[in-house]
Design a protein around this motif. Structure first.
Motif, PDB file in Angstrom:
ATOM      1  N   ALA A 141      48.064  56.147  25.359  1.00  0.00           N
ATOM      2  CA  ALA A 141      48.299  57.394  24.770  1.00  0.00           C
ATOM      3  C   ALA A 141      47.254  58.103  25.109  1.00  0.00           C
ATOM      4  O   ALA A 141      47.048  60.050  25.581  1.00  0.00           O
ATOM      5  CB  ALA A 141      48.329  57.979  23.238  1.00  0.00           C
ATOM      6  N   PRO A 143      45.196  60.401  28.144  1.00  0.00           N
ATOM      7  CA  PRO A 143      45.678  61.131  30.033  1.00  0.00           C
ATOM      8  C   PRO A 143      44.203  59.907  30.116  1.00  0.00           C
ATOM      9  O   PRO A 143      43.366  60.419  29.647  1.00  0.00           O
ATOM     10  CB  PRO A 143      45.399  62.109  29.630  1.00  0.00           C
ATOM     11  CG  PRO A 143      45.165  62.681  28.182  1.00  0.00           C
ATOM     12  CD  PRO A 143      45.113  61.194  27.180  1.00  0.00           C
TER      13      PRO A 143
ATOM     14  N   ILE B 246      45.614  65.547  22.064  1.00  0.00           N
ATOM     15  CA  ILE B 246      46.670  65.250  22.890  1.00  0.00           C
ATOM     16  C   ILE B 246      46.537  63.282  22.580  1.00  0.00           C
ATOM     17  O   ILE B 246      48.513  63.282  22.613  1.00  0.00           O
ATOM     18  CB  ILE B 246      45.803  65.196  24.758  1.00  0.00           C
ATOM     19  CG1 ILE B 246      45.827  66.153  25.420  1.00  0.00           C
ATOM     20  CG2 ILE B 246      47.123  64.411  25.576  1.00  0.00           C
ATOM     21  CD1 ILE B 246      45.609  66.680  26.578  1.00  0.00           C
ATOM     22  N   VAL B 247      45.681  63.008  22.785  1.00  0.00           N
ATOM     23  CA  VAL B 247      46.163  61.128  21.413  1.00  0.00           C
ATOM     24  C   VAL B 247      46.657  61.466  20.856  1.00  0.00           C
ATOM     25  O   VAL B 247      47.808  60.626  19.946  1.00  0.00           O
ATOM     26  CB  VAL B 247      44.485  60.421  22.019  1.00  0.00           C
ATOM     27  CG1 VAL B 247      44.661  59.376  21.265  1.00  0.00           C
ATOM     28  CG2 VAL B 247      44.198  60.341  23.583  1.00  0.00           C
ATOM     29  N   VAL B 250      50.378  62.119  21.451  1.00  0.00           N
ATOM     30  CA  VAL B 250      51.027  60.946  22.259  1.00  0.00           C
ATOM     31  C   VAL B 250      51.444  59.901  21.555  1.00  0.00           C
ATOM     32  O   VAL B 250      52.107  59.334  21.593  1.00  0.00           O
ATOM     33  CB  VAL B 250      50.263  60.788  23.936  1.00  0.00           C
ATOM     34  CG1 VAL B 250      50.700  59.643  24.459  1.00  0.00           C
ATOM     35  CG2 VAL B 250      50.589  61.717  24.015  1.00  0.00           C
ATOM     36  N   LEU B 251      49.813  59.713  20.500  1.00  0.00           N
ATOM     37  CA  LEU B 251      50.338  58.373  19.974  1.00  0.00           C
ATOM     38  C   LEU B 251      51.490  58.270  18.177  1.00  0.00           C
ATOM     39  O   LEU B 251      52.007  57.186  18.725  1.00  0.00           O
ATOM     40  CB  LEU B 251      48.603  58.482  19.493  1.00  0.00           C
ATOM     41  CG  LEU B 251      48.581  56.552  19.092  1.00  0.00           C
ATOM     42  CD1 LEU B 251      48.419  54.959  19.934  1.00  0.00           C
ATOM     43  CD2 LEU B 251      47.478  56.512  18.124  1.00  0.00           C
TER      44      LEU B 251
END
Lengths: 314, 272, 316
Positions: A141, A143, B246-247, B250-251
C-alpha cells in the motif's frame, strides 16, 4: 522444445510490432497534427510547415510508420526536438544509470523477497510469519515515491548519511554508488512486498508435497530441505511474478529517478514532455514497453531452464 | 456464513473512513482549502488548524479531505470506465469463442505491455498533462485486466447445465450473457474491481506526484507530496500526512478486496 | 534394532496409535496391515520421528539403544537415512521433479557419509544395479517424469538404501503399482532385507503382498495392534474378529465361489473406520464387531497372548 521456442519467439516479435503500432498511433495519429502539438497554437504557419517537412509529416502515415520502425531497428530514433541531437545519443548517455538502477533494484528485490517469503513459510502460523505478512501488506500500500521521500527525510535530511538526490557521474564510482543506495532501497522495498507473498504461498504449497517428506525422511536438516528442495521448486511460479514485476520495476525507475533527480531515461521522459519533444517521448515509451515485453519473453525462456518437465512436454 | 475474515472488517472500516471523508468534504471542511494566508504559513497543528498549514498558509486537513474526494472520484471513474469496457470485451470473447476470442485476448495481452505510467506519459506528451490524462490512462490499463477475469469466469459458466438449457431453449448469446453469465460472475468482478480501486488510487497519486494528473490548485495527495518534497528541510511534516492518507486508502481497498475474495471464492480453502 | 514399548501417538482428535509395543531386530521382516486410517502410516512416521507438528508421541521408542521419545529434531536427523529409512506410497510424487534421479540418490551419501561426487555417483550406480534398474548409467541422468512408476519406486528404494540403514520402513510400497510390477518390487524388498540383514517394516493393506514379504505381522485397527503373530499363522488362522473380517473381505477363489451362486457380494466388514475422535474408548472395533460383548465399548481389552480382545479366552 524447439517448437515451443519457435512459437514463443514469433509471438514475442508480433507483440513488439503491435506495441509499436499502438505507440506510433497514439503519438502521431491521435494529436492530429504533431507539429502543432510540438510548437503550440501560437506557431507561425511557416514554422509549422518547416517542422512538418523535417519530421516527414507530409508522407502518408504508413510510410512514416515503416520509416520509424526501420530506423528504430537500427537504433535510429530521429532527432530530438529540444536537444537537437539524435535521440539515440540521449538514450545512450542515460541508459547506463537507468539499467543500473533497475538491475540493482531487481536483485535486491528478489533477495529480500525470497529471504522473507521463505522465512515466513518456514515459520508458518507463528509470530514471524504474521509479522512478515503484515509488513508486506503494508508495503503493497505504500507508494514508492512516498517511501523515497521518507528515506530521504531520515537518511539525508536527519542523519545526513547519504545524499538526498542527484548523481555525480560514473567518474566518481564511490559517490555514484552512494547516490544509488536510497533509490535502490526505495524501489526494492515496495517491489519485494508483493514478491514475498508469492514466495511464501508458493513455498507453503511445495512444503506439503510428498518429495519434501522424502527429503526429510533422508535426515536432511530443515535448512537444507528448505533451500535445496523447497526453494528450487517454489521458484517456478515466482519467476512469472518476477517477470511481471520487472515491468512495474522499470516504470518504477521512471518515478524514482524523478524523486531523486537522477539523470536517467525516466528524467529524460519528463524533460521531453515538458519540452513537447514528441520524437524523444515516442522513442522512450517504445523502449520501455519493449523492455516490458522482452522481460516476459525471457521469463518464458527461464521456465525451460528451471522446469525439466516443460522440456519434455513441449 | 461463518465469521467474517479480519482483513474484510479492517478493509471495510478503512474504506468507510476514506469514502466518508471524501463525501463529507463535499459539504463541509474545517476551512476553505483554497484560502491563502501567507502570514500564517507553516503553522504547527493547533485547535484552529488540526494538521497545521502549508507553505501558503492553507489548512492542510481541509486539503487532505478534498484530495480524498478527488482521489476516490478519479479511481471510481477510471475503474468503472475500464471495467465496463473490459467486462463487455470479456463477455464478448467468451460468448463468441474462436477467432473473436483469440483476437480480443491477444489485444488484451498487448495492453499488459503498457503500465499506466507509460500510457499517461504518451497522452501527456500529446495533449498536455491533466486530470483527464490520468483518468484515461488508468481506465485503459483496467480494460485488459477486467477482460481477462471476465473471460476466465464466463468460460466456466458457459459449460454449466443451465446455460445449455437456455441455449436449447433458443436464447441468443447476448441474452444468455446478460441473464445467466453476468449475474454469476459478478463476485469475481467485484473482487477485482475492489483491488483495482486500490491500484488506481496508487496510480493516481503517482501520476499527480509526477505532474501528470491533478493540476494546481486541485488538491491531490500525490501533488501535495511533490510540493512537500521541495520543502523537506523547512516543513518535513507536510511530507508525512498525504502519504499516510494514500496508505490508508490503498490498504483499505486491497484488504477489502482480499476479504471479499476469501468469502466469495469457494475454491479457496484457506490454508492459514 | 528398534524397540517400542507403549508407544502412543496423540493427534488433536485422539490417539492415532495406542500403546504399541514391538521389537524389530536386524533381518526381521514385519508386516503391518489394516484398513486406511487405522494408524499404520502414523506408526511408520513415528518410527522416523516424522509425526505431524500437532502430534504428541509418548511411551518408549529406542533405536539402537537410544531413547527417541522426546528427542529433538537434530537427534532424529542423525538417525534418518543412516539407521531408519522410509519409502512412501506414491513414487511419482515422492521424487523431487526438478532433480535428476541420480542426484537425488547421491545427495544423502554426500551429506551424511561425506562422499565426494564421484564416489557418490559410483555408489548410486551400484545401488541402481542392486535394486534392478536396467541401464543404470542412463537412468542416473534422467528426471522422475521420464521413467515408469515401477522404476521410480526402485529409485526410491535405492535412495532409502543410500546410507545403509538398519531398518527400512516401506509404507504401501506397491499400492500405486501394477500387479506385476508390485510383485517384483515386493520380491526385491525381501531379497534386500535378507542380503543386508536389514529390518523391513512392510505397511500394506494388500494381504497377499504382506504374506509374501514378511515373517511376522501386526494387524492394526483404530490405532491398536489388535493381533500379531507369524504371518502364516495370522493370515491363515485369524483369531481376532477384525482380522477375520479383513480376510473374508478379500477376494479369494474360496469365497468367490461361495458368493457366486448366492447372487451375493463379497462379505465385508459392516461400516467403515470411524474418524479418530469418534473411536470407542474401549475396544476400537466395537460398533463394527460381529461378536461384540457389553464390556467391549467402555473397557479396553487387555493383551492376551497375541491379541487384544475381550473374547480372547474363548478363542473367538
Amino acid at each position: 522444445m524447439g517448437y515451443f521456442l519457435f512459437r514463443r519467439t514469433i509471438s514475442f516479435v508480433l507483440t513488439l510490432l503491435a506495441v509499436s503500432v499502438v505507440v506510433f498511433a497514439v503519438m502521431n495519429i491521435l494529436p492530429g497534427d504533431p507539429a502543432l502539438s510540438i510548437l503550440g497554437l501560437d506557431a507561425t504557419e511557416d514554422a509549422l510547415a518547416a517542422l512538418r517537412e523535417e519530421l516527414g509529416l507530409n508522407e502518408p502515415v504508413l510510410s512514416r510508420y515503416l520509416a520509424w520502425i526501420a530506423g528504430a531497428v537500427q537504433g535510429d530514433f530521429g532527432i530530438s526536438q529540444s536537444f537537437r541531437v539524435p535521440v539515440s545519443e540521449l538514450i545512450a548517455e542515460r541508459l547506463p544509470l537507468t539499467v543500473s538502477l533497475a538491475i540493482s533494484g531487481m536483485v535486491v528485490t528478489v533477495i529480500l523477497a525470497v529471504a522473507l517469503g521463505v522465512a515466513a513459510a518456514a515459520n508458518h502460523g507463528k509470530a514471524g510469519d504474521w509479522g512478515i505478512m503484515f509488513l508486506s501488506q503494508l508495503g503493497i500500500a505504500v507508494p514508492a515515491f512516498w517511501l523515497s521521500i521518507l528515506l530521504v527525510l531520515l537518511f539525508a535530511v536527519k542523519l545526513r548519511w547519504l545524499p538526498p538526490g542527484g548523481f555525480p557521474g560514473w567518474s566518481e564510482p564511490a559517490a555514484a554508488v552512494r547516490s544509488l543506495i536510497l533509490p535502490t532501497v526505495a524501489l526494492a522495498l515496495v517491489q519485494s512486498a508483493v514478491l514475498a507473498r508469492v514466495t511464501r504461498s508458493s513455498a507453503l504449497e511445495v512444503m506439503r508435497l510428498d518429495y519434501i517428506r522424502t527429503a526429510r525422511a533422508m535426515g536432511f536438516s530443515r535448512r537444507r530441505v528448505l533451500w535445496r528442495h523447497v526453494l528450487p521448486n517454489a521458484l517456478i511460479p515466482i519467476v512469472t511474478i518476477v517477470g511481471l514485476q520487472f515491468a512495474a520495476l522499470v516504470t518504477g525507475t521512471i518515478v524514482i529517478e524523478n524523486v531523486f533527480y537522477l539523470p536517467g531515461l525516466g528524467r529524460l521522459i519528463f524533460q521531453s514532455i515538458a519540452n513537447r519533444d514528441l520524437p524523444t517521448v515516442q522513442a522512450l515509451v517504445m523502449l520501455f514497453a519493449a523492455i516490458v515485453v522482452t522481460a516476459n519473453f525471457i521469463v518464458d525462456l527461464l521456465y525451460l531452464a528451471i522446469d525439466p518437465r516443460l522440456k519434455a512436454r513441449s | 456464513m461463518t465469521r467474517l475474515p479480519p482483513n474484510l472488517i479492517i478493509g471495510a472500516v478503512l474504506v468507510a473512513l476514506v469514502a466518508g471523508t471524501a463525501a463529507l468534504s463535499l459539504v463541509w471542511t474545517p476551512h476553505d482549502h483554497t484560502l491563502l494566508n501567507i502570514r500564517g504559513k507553516f503553522a504547527p497543528p493547533s485547535e484552529l488548524h488540526w494538521l497545521g498549514t502549508d507553505q501558503l498558509g492553507r489548512d492542510v486537513f481541509s486539503q487532505l479531505m478534498v484530495a480524498a474526494r478527488n482521489s476516490v472520484a478519479v479511481a471510481l471513474i477510471s475503474v468503472c470506465l475500464g471495467g465496463v469496457i473490459g467486462v463487455a470485451l470479456g463477455l464478448l470473447a467468451s460468448a463468441m469463442g474462436g477467432v473473436v476470442e483469440d483476437v480480443i485476448m491477444r489485444i488484451a495481452d498487448i495492453g499488459f505491455a503498457f503500465p499506466a505510467l507509460l500510457f499517461a506519459i504518451m497522452l501527456a506528451a500529446v495533449f498536455g498533462p491533466s486530470l483527464m490524462v490520468a483518468i484515461i490512462a488508468i481506465a485503459f490499463i483496467n480494460i485488459p485486466v477486467f477482460a481477462r477475469v471476465t473471460r476466465a469466469s464466463a468460460n466456466q459458466i458457459w459449460t454449466r447445465e443451465y446455460v445449455y438449457a437456455a441455449r436449447a431453449a433458443g436464447m441468443g448469446r447476448v441474452t444468455i450473457s446478460r441473464d445467466h453469465v453476468l449475474p454469476n460472475i459478478a463476485a469475481p468482478i467485484i473482487v477485482q474491481a475492489t483491488i483495482e480501486f486500490a491500484i488506481a488510487i496508487l496510480a493516481e497519486a503517482a501520476l499527480s506526484y509526477l505532474g501528470l494528473g491533478a493540476q494546481p490548485p486541485a488538491p491531490s495527495w500525490g501533488r501535495m507530496l511533490s510540493e512537500a518534497q521541495t520543502l523537506m528541510y523547512l516543513a518535513p511534516q507536510l511530507a508525512i500526512y498525504p502519504g499516510l492518507c494514500i496508505v490508508t486508502a490503498v490498504l483499505g481497498f486491497s484488504l477489502l478486496g482480499d476479504g471479499l475474495r476469501d468469502i466469495t471464492d469457494p475454491r479457496l480453502v484457506r490454508q492459514r | 534394532m528398534i524397540e517400542a514399548a507403549g508407544l502412543t501417538v496423540e493427534l488433536g482428535a485422539g490417539q492415532a496409535v495406542r500403546e504399541a509395543s514391538f521389537v524389530i531386530a536386524p533381518g526381521d521382516r514385519i508386516g503391518i496391515v489394516g484398513e486406511s486410517g487405522c494408524g499404520k502410516t502414523m506408526l511408520g512416521l513415528a518410527l522416523m520421528g516424522m509425526v505431524p507438528d500437532a502430534g504428541r508421541v509418548s511411551g518408549s521408542l529406542t533405536v539402537d539403544g537410544t531413547q527417541m521419545v522426546g528427542a529433538g529434531e537434530a537427534t532424529w536427523q542423525r538417525l534418518r537415512a543412516r539407521r531408519v529409512a522410509m519409502i512412501f506410497q506414491e513414487p511419482m510424487a515422492a521424487l523431487n521433479p526438478i532433480k535428476r534421479v541420480g542426484e537425488t540418490v547421491m545427495e544423502p551419501m554426500m551429506v551424511h557419509l561425506g562422499l565426494g561426487r564421484d564416489a557418490a555417483r559410483a555408489r548410486a550406480l551400484e545401488l541402481f544395479r542392486e535394486v534392478g534398474i536396467p541401464d543404470p548409467e542412463a537412468r542416473l541422468r534422467q528426471f522422475p517424469h521420464e521413467i515408469s512408476g515401477g522404476q521410480r519406486q526402485r529409485v526410491l528404494i535405492a535412495l532409502a538404501l543410500a546410507c545403509d540403514p538398519g531398518v527400512l520402513i516401506a509404507d504401501e510400497p506397491t499400492t500405486a503399482l501394477d500387479a506385476n510390477v508390485a510383485l517384483r518390487v515386493t520380491q526385491l524388498l525381501v531379497g534386500l532385507a535378507e542380503r543386508r540383514t536389514m529390518g523391513l517394516v512392510f505397511i500394506s493393506h494388500d494381504l497377499a503382498a504382506v504374506a509374501r514379504a514378511t515373517e511376522r505381522v501386526m494387524v492394526m485397527y483404530g490405532g491398536d495392534i489388535v493381533e500379531r503373530g507369524a504371518t502364516g499363522e495370522v493370515l491363515v488362522r485369524p483369531r481376532h474378529p477384525y482380522t477375520q473380517g479383513l480376510l473374508s473381505a478379500r477376494p479369494s477363489p474360496g469365497n468367490m465361489r461361495a458368493t457366486a451362486g448366492r447372487r451375493g457380494r463379497l462379505p465385508t466388514i459392516p461400516g467403515s473406520v470411524p474418524p479418530l475422535a469418534e473411536l470407542a474408548p474401549g475396544c476400537r472395533f466395537s460398533g463394527r464387531c460381529p461378536v461384540e460383548l457389553d464390556v467391549c465399548r467402555g473397557e479396553r481389552p487387555p493383551l492376551r497372548g497375541t491379541m487384544i480382545c475381550h473374547r480372547a479366552e474363548e478363542g473367538a
